[in-house]
Design a protein around this motif. Structure first.
Motif, PDB file in Angstrom:
ATOM      1  N   UNK A  10     -22.801  33.766  -6.900  1.00 16.11           N
ATOM      2  CA  UNK A  10     -22.198  32.431  -6.801  1.00 16.11           C
ATOM      3  C   UNK A  10     -23.121  31.460  -6.080  1.00 16.11           C
ATOM      4  N   UNK A  11     -24.011  31.963  -5.246  1.00 14.36           N
ATOM      5  CA  UNK A  11     -24.941  31.104  -4.506  1.00 14.36           C
ATOM      6  C   UNK A  11     -24.264  30.542  -3.267  1.00 14.36           C
ATOM      7  N   UNK A  12     -24.873  30.799  -2.095  1.00 19.16           N
ATOM      8  CA  UNK A  12     -24.272  30.333  -0.835  1.00 19.16           C
ATOM      9  C   UNK A  12     -24.095  28.821  -0.837  1.00 19.16           C
ATOM     10  N   UNK A  13     -25.179  28.127  -1.210  1.00 17.80           N
ATOM     11  CA  UNK A  13     -25.121  26.659  -1.213  1.00 17.80           C
ATOM     12  C   UNK A  13     -24.064  26.143  -2.155  1.00 17.80           C
ATOM     13  N   UNK A  14     -23.920  26.810  -3.298  1.00 21.78           N
ATOM     14  CA  UNK A  14     -22.934  26.370  -4.294  1.00 21.78           C
ATOM     15  C   UNK A  14     -21.518  26.526  -3.764  1.00 21.78           C
ATOM     16  N   UNK A  15     -21.277  27.622  -3.037  1.00 26.92           N
ATOM     17  CA  UNK A  15     -19.934  27.854  -2.487  1.00 26.92           C
ATOM     18  C   UNK A  15     -19.619  26.840  -1.395  1.00 26.92           C
ATOM     19  N   UNK A  16     -20.613  26.564  -0.563  1.00 30.48           N
ATOM     20  CA  UNK A  16     -20.391  25.638   0.555  1.00 30.48           C
ATOM     21  C   UNK A  16     -20.185  24.216   0.041  1.00 30.48           C
ATOM     22  N   UNK A  17     -21.079  23.786  -0.852  1.00 31.04           N
ATOM     23  CA  UNK A  17     -20.974  22.400  -1.344  1.00 31.04           C
ATOM     24  C   UNK A  17     -19.724  22.234  -2.201  1.00 31.04           C
ATOM     25  N   UNK A  18     -19.330  23.318  -2.860  1.00 35.50           N
ATOM     26  CA  UNK A  18     -18.132  23.255  -3.712  1.00 35.50           C
ATOM     27  C   UNK A  18     -16.902  22.891  -2.883  1.00 35.50           C
ATOM     28  N   UNK A  19     -16.807  23.507  -1.712  1.00 34.97           N
ATOM     29  CA  UNK A  19     -15.658  23.224  -0.837  1.00 34.97           C
ATOM     30  C   UNK A  19     -15.681  21.767  -0.400  1.00 34.97           C
ATOM     31  N   UNK A  20     -16.875  21.275  -0.102  1.00 40.03           N
ATOM     32  CA  UNK A  20     -17.012  19.886   0.337  1.00 40.03           C
ATOM     33  C   UNK A  20     -16.692  18.924  -0.806  1.00 40.03           C
TER      34      UNK A  20
ATOM     35  N   UNK B 149      -7.414  30.523  -1.829  1.00 42.52           N
ATOM     36  CA  UNK B 149      -8.420  29.839  -1.023  1.00 42.52           C
ATOM     37  C   UNK B 149      -9.853  30.107  -1.407  1.00 42.52           C
ATOM     38  N   UNK B 150     -10.085  31.019  -2.352  1.00 43.50           N
ATOM     39  CA  UNK B 150     -11.471  31.357  -2.706  1.00 43.50           C
ATOM     40  C   UNK B 150     -12.064  30.278  -3.609  1.00 43.50           C
ATOM     41  N   UNK B 151     -13.307  29.879  -3.354  1.00 44.06           N
ATOM     42  CA  UNK B 151     -13.961  28.914  -4.252  1.00 44.06           C
ATOM     43  C   UNK B 151     -14.227  29.557  -5.613  1.00 44.06           C
ATOM     44  N   UNK B 152     -14.538  28.698  -6.591  1.00 40.95           N
ATOM     45  CA  UNK B 152     -14.797  29.199  -7.945  1.00 40.95           C
ATOM     46  C   UNK B 152     -16.184  29.839  -7.974  1.00 40.95           C
ATOM     47  N   UNK B 153     -16.207  31.126  -8.235  1.00 39.44           N
ATOM     48  CA  UNK B 153     -17.458  31.884  -8.192  1.00 39.44           C
ATOM     49  C   UNK B 153     -18.429  31.464  -9.303  1.00 39.44           C
ATOM     50  N   UNK B 154     -17.896  30.882 -10.373  1.00 38.44           N
ATOM     51  CA  UNK B 154     -18.752  30.519 -11.514  1.00 38.44           C
ATOM     52  C   UNK B 154     -19.147  29.034 -11.508  1.00 38.44           C
ATOM     53  N   UNK B 155     -18.886  28.358 -10.386  1.00 43.16           N
ATOM     54  CA  UNK B 155     -19.177  26.920 -10.307  1.00 43.16           C
ATOM     55  C   UNK B 155     -20.664  26.637 -10.552  1.00 43.16           C
ATOM     56  N   UNK B 156     -21.503  27.378  -9.848  1.00 45.39           N
ATOM     57  CA  UNK B 156     -22.949  27.179 -10.005  1.00 45.39           C
ATOM     58  C   UNK B 156     -23.372  27.456 -11.457  1.00 45.39           C
ATOM     59  N   UNK B 157     -22.843  28.545 -12.008  1.00 44.57           N
ATOM     60  CA  UNK B 157     -23.216  28.912 -13.373  1.00 44.57           C
ATOM     61  C   UNK B 157     -22.813  27.814 -14.361  1.00 44.57           C
ATOM     62  N   UNK B 158     -21.618  27.260 -14.163  1.00 38.71           N
ATOM     63  CA  UNK B 158     -21.184  26.189 -15.065  1.00 38.71           C
ATOM     64  C   UNK B 158     -22.133  24.993 -14.972  1.00 38.71           C
ATOM     65  N   UNK B 159     -22.476  24.608 -13.745  1.00 39.67           N
ATOM     66  CA  UNK B 159     -23.334  23.434 -13.575  1.00 39.67           C
ATOM     67  C   UNK B 159     -24.711  23.664 -14.205  1.00 39.67           C
TER      68      UNK B 159
END
Lengths: 61, 469
Positions: A10-20, B149-159
């Motif tokens: 998922x990428x640390x930066x992606x998870x952090x920025x996603x929340x923001x 509460x978990x973020x979307x794990x595939x967010x980076x992949x989608x972007x």
């Protein structure tokens, strides 16, 4: 129970920025929802005030 | 007693990332096995009714349960037989509109999953195929229950797989679509951010999901979040914010647009040298030749905006329409979408540099020739572009076409034709063999010429050929 089966990084930066980002983009969406609810409330109120008079049984005359 | 016959199974070389299961073929039939580790998620997914709703909506490929003894290994707890896709295409072959529609359906599926307490655990463009003209998710195992509460794990992949290439195509150059061939995992966000014009920072969607996202990746690259292990200490996002994130991504994708005009061949059909008589004659000949060949699948090579693809489709053929020009293919895709047609699939392919075998062990994404399944090939107004425009010897062309299909309808365009004259206008004529006689000689080794017919009102000739066995 743990059932996370995600297999990609998922990428640390992606998870952090996603929340923001989610917090930022939620604001206008939340506001839009509130405004839409407010407008529809005002319309409902205005519609009730402009409605033709009804008889005791509630039938429009 | 069940028997496991793993020795005769052909596992799909591109299906290895997700431990939940994989795709394989047995006796040419496509199956998907489900690993025992995924059983709870799979059962929850089916029980929720989400699967049925997605299938009903046309967003997820349907499947039939298959006997477990067809499984390729003992770890499998179920086997599915997904409905087949006529032709497997890849994101680097799609038009701008196709990639955009695939992005939108991915987000719609994820949003629908969130509403039912699930998520899409991956968002790769390779999980989408075009079926009956519409994008559809083909991986039934892409779902897992959402963790609060978990973020979307595939967010980076989608972007990286969708948003970044679409933004580059829309704001920088449509030819960035071909970069997906180089970057199979998607275009790195730092690269996309650096290439996009500065004005894209004024667009909230691109500012956040590409530019800020790229900076965050750089800044937090080495910081563990615990998310990979399912720990609760990582960043948290409420359900409403998750929904807002998806809506924001959807809006960012939906706002990206590209006008398919101004490229070399986008207006070719309008500029062609045919008169009405020649056009009618060519249409009649194509219809007759395609009907005589029979079969079910036609590949139209150099289809432009699909005039002749439509003729083949009108004869009940399923057509894949290839063109080098992203604008022509985009116009074709949009026209078909507007008509609600699903019998023609336009794709962007440069036949002088067709899609090769790519990915792990050169086997993950198959070459164009490796996916050849056409009963008939159309190569109309194409030969001069390859032979004169790209210096491809006619014997090379003959050999390559023989790899793609068993029957061929090809148009020979002589040097006297105005379109050939145009190609020769700024270069030396180094093509002494480019003539009908030269064509016959070059194709004779691989093909038998069954019929030659002049296109009335022009000097062109239409030929029907059959591949020699």
């Amino acid at each position: 129970m743990e059932h996370l089966l995600a297999y990609i990084d998922a990428g640390s930066g992606s998870l952090i920025i996603q929340a923001l980002i989610a917090s930022i983009v939620a604001i206008p969406i939340l506001l839009r929802g509130q405004i839409a609810r407010g407008v529809s409330g005002v319309r409902r109120l205005a519609g009730r005030n402009n409605a033709p008079p009804t008889d005791e049984a509630g039938h429009r005359g | 007693m069940s028997t496991h016959r793993s020795d005769i199974v052909e596992r799909d070389p591109g299906s290895y990332r997700d431990p939940s299961g994989y795709v394989f073929r047995r006796d040419g039939v496509l199956y998907r096995s489900i690993d025992g580790s995924y059983i709870e998620e799979w059962q929850a997914f089916l029980d929720s009714g989400l699967h049925d709703r997605l299938v009903e909506h046309g967003w997820l490929i349907p499947f039939e349960p298959a006997p477990l003894d067809l499984a390729a290994d003992r770890a499998s707890i179920a086997v599915l037989r997904p409905e087949p896709v006529e032709f497997v295409s890849y994101p680097y072959e799609w038009t701008f509109g196709q990639l955009k529609d695939a992005a939108l359906v991915t987000l719609d599926v994820h949003r629908a999953a969130l509403d039912e307490g699930f998520i899409l655990k991956d968002a790769t463009a390779y999980n989408v195929q075009f079926r009956s003209g519409r994008p559809i998710l083909i991986d039934s195992l892409s779902f897992e229950r959402a963790r609060e509460g978990a973020p979307w794990v595939a967010y980076r992949q989608f972007c990286e797989q969708f948003l970044a290439p679409l933004a580059l195509m829309a704001y920088r150059d449509i030819r960035f679509g071909t970069w997906l061939r180089e970057f199979l995992e998607g275009i790195p966000l730092d690269l996309a951010s650096g290439l996009l014009p500065r004005r894209t920072m004024l667009r909230l969607g691109l500012l956040t999901h590409v530019h800020l996202h790229a900076r965050a990746q750089r800044r937090y690259a080495a910081r563990p979040t615990g998310a990979g292990q399912g720990e609760q200490s990582g960043p948290r996002i409420s359900a409403s914010r998750q929904a807002a994130l998806i809506e924001s991504l959807r809006s960012a994708v939906a706002k990206l647009d590209w006008e398919p005009a101004g490229t070399e061949w986008a207006d070719y059909a309008d500029r062609t040298s045919y008169g009405d008589v020649a056009t009618r004659s060519k249409e009649e000949l194509v219809a007759r030749f395609v009907a005589e060949i029979g079969g079910r699948r036609v590949w139209d090579l150099g289809a432009n905006t699909g005039r002749y693809s439509r003729i083949a489709a009108s004869l009940g053929r399923s057509v894949v329409a290839f063109d080098i020009d992203p604008a022509a293919a985009e116009r074709h895709y949009r026209a078909l979408a507007a008509e609600g047609r699903g019998d023609i699939l336009p794709l962007v392919i440069d036949l002088a540099n067709p899609s090769p075998d790519l990915g792990w062990a050169h086997a993950e994404r198959r070459s164009l020739a490796g996916r050849a399944n056409a009963d008939a090939l159309l190569a109309l107004a194409l030969i001069h572009h390859l032979v004169i425009g790209r210096n491809v010897p006619m014997s090379f062309l003959s050999s390559y076409l023989a790899q793609l299909g068993p029957d061929l309808v090809i148009e020979f365009v002589p040097k006297t034709d105005p379109m050939v004259q145009l190609l020769l206008a700024s270069r030396r004529d180094v093509f002494p063999d480019y003539s009908l006689a030269g064509f016959r000689a070059a194709f004779a080794r691989r093909w038998e010429i069954l019929e030659e017919a002049p296109v009335e009102g022009s000097a062109r000739v239409l030929l029907r050929l059959s591949r020699r066995s």
